[in-house]
Every structure is written in C-alpha cells, then in structure tokens.
Motif scaffolding. Structure first.
Motif, PDB file in Angstrom:
ATOM      1  N   VAL A  80     -26.949   3.969   4.299  1.00  0.00           N
ATOM      2  CA  VAL A  80     -26.176   3.327   5.368  1.00  0.00           C
ATOM      3  C   VAL A  80     -25.977   1.847   5.053  1.00  0.00           C
ATOM      4  O   VAL A  80     -24.882   1.289   5.223  1.00  0.00           O
ATOM      5  N   LEU A  81     -27.030   1.225   4.538  1.00  0.00           N
ATOM      6  CA  LEU A  81     -26.948  -0.204   4.221  1.00  0.00           C
ATOM      7  C   LEU A  81     -25.911  -0.476   3.133  1.00  0.00           C
ATOM      8  O   LEU A  81     -25.087  -1.389   3.274  1.00  0.00           O
ATOM      9  N   THR A  82     -25.942   0.297   2.052  1.00  0.00           N
ATOM     10  CA  THR A  82     -24.984   0.027   0.971  1.00  0.00           C
ATOM     11  C   THR A  82     -23.556   0.363   1.398  1.00  0.00           C
ATOM     12  O   THR A  82     -22.609  -0.316   0.977  1.00  0.00           O
ATOM     13  N   ARG A  83     -23.385   1.381   2.247  1.00  0.00           N
ATOM     14  CA  ARG A  83     -22.030   1.699   2.727  1.00  0.00           C
ATOM     15  C   ARG A  83     -21.477   0.562   3.572  1.00  0.00           C
ATOM     16  O   ARG A  83     -20.326   0.144   3.403  1.00  0.00           O
ATOM     17  N   LEU A  84     -22.290   0.065   4.498  1.00  0.00           N
ATOM     18  CA  LEU A  84     -21.831  -1.039   5.346  1.00  0.00           C
ATOM     19  C   LEU A  84     -21.604  -2.305   4.520  1.00  0.00           C
ATOM     20  O   LEU A  84     -20.646  -3.051   4.752  1.00  0.00           O
ATOM     21  N   ALA A  85     -22.471  -2.528   3.546  1.00  0.00           N
ATOM     22  CA  ALA A  85     -22.304  -3.700   2.691  1.00  0.00           C
ATOM     23  C   ALA A  85     -21.024  -3.597   1.871  1.00  0.00           C
ATOM     24  O   ALA A  85     -20.311  -4.593   1.676  1.00  0.00           O
ATOM     25  N   ALA A  86     -20.731  -2.396   1.400  1.00  0.00           N
ATOM     26  CA  ALA A  86     -19.499  -2.205   0.633  1.00  0.00           C
ATOM     27  C   ALA A  86     -18.280  -2.532   1.472  1.00  0.00           C
ATOM     28  O   ALA A  86     -17.289  -3.075   0.963  1.00  0.00           O
ATOM     29  N   LEU A  87     -18.335  -2.235   2.749  1.00  0.00           N
ATOM     30  CA  LEU A  87     -17.227  -2.588   3.636  1.00  0.00           C
ATOM     31  C   LEU A  87     -17.176  -4.095   3.873  1.00  0.00           C
ATOM     32  O   LEU A  87     -16.127  -4.728   3.751  1.00  0.00           O
ATOM     33  N   PHE A  88     -18.332  -4.675   4.183  1.00  0.00           N
ATOM     34  CA  PHE A  88     -18.368  -6.092   4.557  1.00  0.00           C
ATOM     35  C   PHE A  88     -17.966  -7.000   3.402  1.00  0.00           C
ATOM     36  O   PHE A  88     -17.168  -7.940   3.587  1.00  0.00           O
ATOM     37  N   PHE A  89     -18.504  -6.758   2.219  1.00  0.00           N
ATOM     38  CA  PHE A  89     -18.255  -7.656   1.089  1.00  0.00           C
ATOM     39  C   PHE A  89     -16.888  -7.439   0.443  1.00  0.00           C
ATOM     40  O   PHE A  89     -16.536  -8.153  -0.510  1.00  0.00           O
ATOM     41  N   ASN A  90     -16.130  -6.485   0.961  1.00  0.00           N
ATOM     42  CA  ASN A  90     -14.790  -6.247   0.429  1.00  0.00           C
ATOM     43  C   ASN A  90     -13.723  -6.350   1.514  1.00  0.00           C
ATOM     44  O   ASN A  90     -12.615  -5.831   1.356  1.00  0.00           O
ATOM     45  N   LYS A  91     -14.042  -7.041   2.612  1.00  0.00           N
ATOM     46  CA  LYS A  91     -13.110  -7.147   3.739  1.00  0.00           C
ATOM     47  C   LYS A  91     -11.744  -7.687   3.307  1.00  0.00           C
ATOM     48  O   LYS A  91     -10.708  -7.134   3.676  1.00  0.00           O
ATOM     49  N   ASN A  92     -11.762  -8.756   2.563  1.00  0.00           N
ATOM     50  CA  ASN A  92     -10.492  -9.376   2.167  1.00  0.00           C
ATOM     51  C   ASN A  92      -9.685  -8.448   1.261  1.00  0.00           C
ATOM     52  O   ASN A  92      -8.447  -8.407   1.341  1.00  0.00           O
ATOM     53  N   TYR A  93     -10.375  -7.730   0.415  1.00  0.00           N
ATOM     54  CA  TYR A  93      -9.710  -6.756  -0.467  1.00  0.00           C
ATOM     55  C   TYR A  93      -9.044  -5.667   0.364  1.00  0.00           C
ATOM     56  O   TYR A  93      -7.870  -5.318   0.146  1.00  0.00           O
ATOM     57  N   PHE A  94      -9.764  -5.125   1.329  1.00  0.00           N
ATOM     58  CA  PHE A  94      -9.210  -4.055   2.159  1.00  0.00           C
ATOM     59  C   PHE A  94      -7.956  -4.510   2.912  1.00  0.00           C
ATOM     60  O   PHE A  94      -7.045  -3.716   3.141  1.00  0.00           O
ATOM     61  N   GLU A  95      -7.917  -5.771   3.299  1.00  0.00           N
ATOM     62  CA  GLU A  95      -6.783  -6.281   4.078  1.00  0.00           C
ATOM     63  C   GLU A  95      -5.470  -6.274   3.290  1.00  0.00           C
ATOM     64  O   GLU A  95      -4.401  -6.414   3.867  1.00  0.00           O
ATOM     65  N   THR A  96      -5.544  -6.118   1.972  1.00  0.00           N
ATOM     66  CA  THR A  96      -4.332  -6.182   1.147  1.00  0.00           C
ATOM     67  C   THR A  96      -3.585  -4.854   1.081  1.00  0.00           C
ATOM     68  O   THR A  96      -2.551  -4.769   0.406  1.00  0.00           O
ATOM     69  N   PHE A  97      -4.096  -3.831   1.776  1.00  0.00           N
ATOM     70  CA  PHE A  97      -3.470  -2.509   1.709  1.00  0.00           C
ATOM     71  C   PHE A  97      -2.798  -2.157   3.027  1.00  0.00           C
ATOM     72  O   PHE A  97      -3.190  -2.626   4.098  1.00  0.00           O
ATOM     73  N   GLN A  98      -1.788  -1.299   2.920  1.00  0.00           N
ATOM     74  CA  GLN A  98      -1.119  -0.802   4.122  1.00  0.00           C
ATOM     75  C   GLN A  98      -1.897   0.354   4.754  1.00  0.00           C
ATOM     76  O   GLN A  98      -1.779   0.613   5.945  1.00  0.00           O
ATOM     77  N   ALA A  99      -2.708   1.042   3.937  1.00  0.00           N
ATOM     78  CA  ALA A  99      -3.492   2.168   4.468  1.00  0.00           C
ATOM     79  C   ALA A  99      -4.761   2.325   3.649  1.00  0.00           C
ATOM     80  O   ALA A  99      -4.796   2.056   2.442  1.00  0.00           O
ATOM     81  N   ILE A 100      -5.817   2.765   4.330  1.00  0.00           N
ATOM     82  CA  ILE A 100      -7.096   3.096   3.698  1.00  0.00           C
ATOM     83  C   ILE A 100      -7.422   4.532   4.089  1.00  0.00           C
ATOM     84  O   ILE A 100      -7.499   4.857   5.285  1.00  0.00           O
ATOM     85  N   VAL A 101      -7.609   5.388   3.104  1.00  0.00           N
ATOM     86  CA  VAL A 101      -7.818   6.825   3.340  1.00  0.00           C
ATOM     87  C   VAL A 101      -9.242   7.165   2.946  1.00  0.00           C
ATOM     88  O   VAL A 101      -9.652   6.945   1.797  1.00  0.00           O
ATOM     89  N   VAL A 102     -10.003   7.743   3.893  1.00  0.00           N
ATOM     90  CA  VAL A 102     -11.436   7.977   3.663  1.00  0.00           C
ATOM     91  C   VAL A 102     -11.846   9.365   4.151  1.00  0.00           C
ATOM     92  O   VAL A 102     -11.248   9.904   5.087  1.00  0.00           O
ATOM     93  N   PRO A 103     -12.911   9.942   3.539  1.00  0.00           N
ATOM     94  CA  PRO A 103     -13.434  11.219   4.018  1.00  0.00           C
ATOM     95  C   PRO A 103     -14.596  11.054   5.000  1.00  0.00           C
ATOM     96  O   PRO A 103     -15.091  12.053   5.536  1.00  0.00           O
ATOM     97  N   GLU A 104     -15.089   9.805   5.179  1.00  0.00           N
ATOM     98  CA  GLU A 104     -16.238   9.564   6.058  1.00  0.00           C
ATOM     99  C   GLU A 104     -15.813   8.699   7.248  1.00  0.00           C
ATOM    100  O   GLU A 104     -14.696   8.198   7.291  1.00  0.00           O
ATOM    101  N   ARG A 105     -16.737   8.532   8.212  1.00  0.00           N
ATOM    102  CA  ARG A 105     -16.429   7.765   9.415  1.00  0.00           C
ATOM    103  C   ARG A 105     -16.999   6.357   9.389  1.00  0.00           C
ATOM    104  O   ARG A 105     -16.665   5.543  10.240  1.00  0.00           O
ATOM    105  N   THR A 106     -17.878   6.065   8.426  1.00  0.00           N
ATOM    106  CA  THR A 106     -18.468   4.730   8.348  1.00  0.00           C
ATOM    107  C   THR A 106     -17.399   3.656   8.243  1.00  0.00           C
ATOM    108  O   THR A 106     -17.555   2.542   8.760  1.00  0.00           O
TER     109      THR A 106
END
Length: 376
Positions: A80-106
C-alpha cells in the motif's frame, strides 16, 4: 491525445489492462499510449506480454520512487505504501495525460493528491462476487469497463454507474491468455486428472491457514490425482520465506506442482490446465469456469453463505468444511458435476457476457477513445 497505463500493483492485474493499451495503440495510432512501470523486472515482463501485439507501438517510461521505497519494492513487492508513493511522487507526470487507465482502485487517490485533469478509467481486475469488487468508491471513476451483466446489475443497484460512462462485454485478460496458451502442453504427463488448489490471501476468508497443510499432505500421499498448488498471488507476497519452506517440504513429489507466486500463477496457465478447481473465495474460479468443469469449495469459517451474493460461486459445486474427507468429496464433485453444469454455464454468461471467443480488448479500446473524444 496522450493516454497512460500505469502499473503500480502486483502482476496479477497487468493482463486486465495491458491488452487494452495495445489495442488503442494498434487501432488508433494517432493517440500516444504510454506504459509506466515501477521496476526493470516489471517492465521486462510487460514488454514480453506486449510482444504478442507486434503491430502496437507504445512508449515505456519509469515511475519515480525514492531510493528506500524502490529497495523495499525490489525485496518485498508492491505494498500500500509503495502504491501510494508511486502516485504521490509522480503527480506532475500524471497531470500531462488526458486519461489514466488502471486495473486497481488505489489510483483514485490521485484526486485527493490534486491531480484533476486526466480522466480516470477503471478496467477492473477479476470477475468474482465478493463485495470488494463492488466498492462504492468506483463511482469516482470517469469511465468503467466490465465484463458481463452480473457486474453491471450490481454496480447499477448501488448507484455506482452513470449512463454513458461505462461499457460491458470486456474481459481483456482472455485475449492475452488465448495468444499465450494456444499450444500449451499438459501440466503433467502421467495421465492423471489434475486438481488446482487456489486459496485466497485474506485471512478472514481463506481456507489456507486452517486447512491448507492438510490439503497438501493429502495429495502428497495419494496416487489418483495431480495437484497444482497455486494460491492467490498475494498469499505469500510478503512471506517469501514461508513459500520457500513449503517448496522444500514437498520437493521431489512428481505429481505435485507448487507455485507460490510466479507469473504462471496469474496468466491462467493453471486454470486452463486443471480438471477440477479446489478453492475458497478467489475470483479465479470464474476464469476456470470459462470451460465448465467440476469445482469443490472449502469453507473454513462456518460461513453463512446461502443467499449471500458475495458467495454466489459456491452454488457451482459442493462446499465442505473439512479436509478429512477429500477422497469422497473429490469423487462427489466429479460424479455430481452434471448437476451443476447448467448453473455454471448461466454463471459464466452473467459474469462475462461473452457470446464467442472473439477478442474483447478492441471493444474496450474503442469505447475509451470514443468517451475521451466526447469528453474533450
């Protein structure tokens, strides 16, 4: 348009969204499809699976993680920690996309982290009946892909779906599995029927802690069946020493195959190669039943499961609460299978809604692209 497919969790989720990424890239080459991985090992595995789609051009990138967490990820796998960290430390990267497609709910936590622009799209993973697959937070996804009518009805009944924001008839994992296993060899060469024992990881639900060793000991000393012991990938995810001790304990028994967590345990190698399913609450039973076969379920918790929608699949074979009578129970599951056949076929129709063996990832790919074009 840029669409991202990040993989921040365990490998059993990859096949539920990767084929959709590959189909978007193949069918809509004007769209830039990115696949973001956490480790070299994960990227190598995803690239190998992506090789089944030679006409698809995707861009591989690496998610940022602090060194300490990356070391933990390497030794213990995603938490859980590494999943949340992966989201937090890549926030700016994620913002550059029009869509994010995932198989999980985290990944819904991205909204709490201030990531607003991309549409969040959920492919789900698995097709079981347990309540965790119908959590109410899924209503926060902008678009949802799912398999059959069973899932649609349950999500509609709890108000988690909006018209125009979901599509049915998609179970992309089957597309990839058919490509991977089109000429699969038998799991054993001795002619015996093969039983797959597939306990879940959740301590409150699994048969493993109470009955698991008894099950393995029974199969070790009998001469009628082969056994594949391939539990849910997460059972030993953080307990690799325990997995190693089980491997040592049953080493050298030719009619037993023990896989505590390789990629073969998540790519349907065993569900396709077994003759009888022995388990508790893992949704892998639904994948096993894409070809109806005998099932036997272990209730280790005195569960009041009748008329409980979370245990609908326990109506597809006998349910026992002890491993002491496995001889008779296995015989009964085989002999009594004709009595469960119609229920199994109906369950599969409702679960997956698949009328034929045509690929379904293209349906999901086109639905995502159409939704995004309308949304923008």
């Amino acid at each position: 348009m840029r669409i991202l497919f990040p993989f921040i969790a365990q490998p059993h989720q990859i096949a539920h969204s990767l084929p959709i990424a590959m189909e978007i890239a193949r069918r809509h080459p004007e769209i830039a499809v990115y696949i973001a991985c956490l480790t070299d090992e994960q990227e190598a595995y995803i690239r190998r699976l992506g090789g089944f789609y030679p006409d698809s051009h995707v861009i591989y990138e690496r998610l940022t993680l602090p060194r300490l967490l990356r070391r933990q990820l390497t030794h213990r796998g995603p938490s859980v920690l590494t999943r949340l960290a992966a989201l937090f430390f890549n926030k700016n990267y994620f913002e550059t996309f029009q869509a994010i497609v995932v198989p999980e709910r985290t990944s819904l936590y991205l909204r709490r982290m201030g990531v607003r622009s991309p549409r969040l799209i959920w492919t789900r993973h698995g097709a079981g009946d347990r309540a965790v697959g119908f959590a109410r937070d899924v209503r926060h996804f902008d678009f949802i892909l799912m398999a059959g009518r069973k899932l649609e009805k349950r999500l509609l009944s709890q108000g988690s779906l909006r018209a125009g924001h979901y599509v049915t008839g998609v179970y992309a994992k089957f597309d990839l599995v058919r490509l991977m296993h089109s000429n699969a060899a038998p799991l054993f060469s001795n002619g015996r029927p093969t039983v797959l024992y597939n306990p879940h990881f959740n301590a409150r639900l699994t048969s493993w802690y109470k009955l698991g060793t008894q099950v393995l000991d029974y199969f070790a000393t009998q001469d009628r069946y082969n056994l594949v012991f391939a539990p849910h990938y997460r059972l030993f995810d953080a307990h690799r020493d325990k997995a190693a001790s089980i491997l040592r304990a049953y080493e050298g028994i030719p009619h037993m195959l023990i896989d505590p967590g390789s990629t073969r345990s998540v790519d349907m190698t065993y569900t396709m190669g077994a003759d009888l399913y022995l388990g508790d609450v893992s949704s892998q039973v639904a994948e096993f039943l894409i070809e109806p076969r005998p099932c036997l379920f272990l209730d280790a918790h005195e569960t009041k499961w009748h008329d409980n929608p979370d245990y609908l699949f326990w109506s597809l074979g006998p349910v026992i609460d002890t491993a002491a009578s496995l001889d008779q129970a296995l015989d009964g599951a085989v002999a009594g299978h004709p009595g469960f056949l119609d229920q199994q076929k109906s369950y599969i129709r409702e679960t997956f809604g698949l009328a034929d063996i045509e690929p379904t990832a293209p349906i999901g790919a086109d639905a995502i692209v159409e939704f995004l074009r309308k949304a923008h």
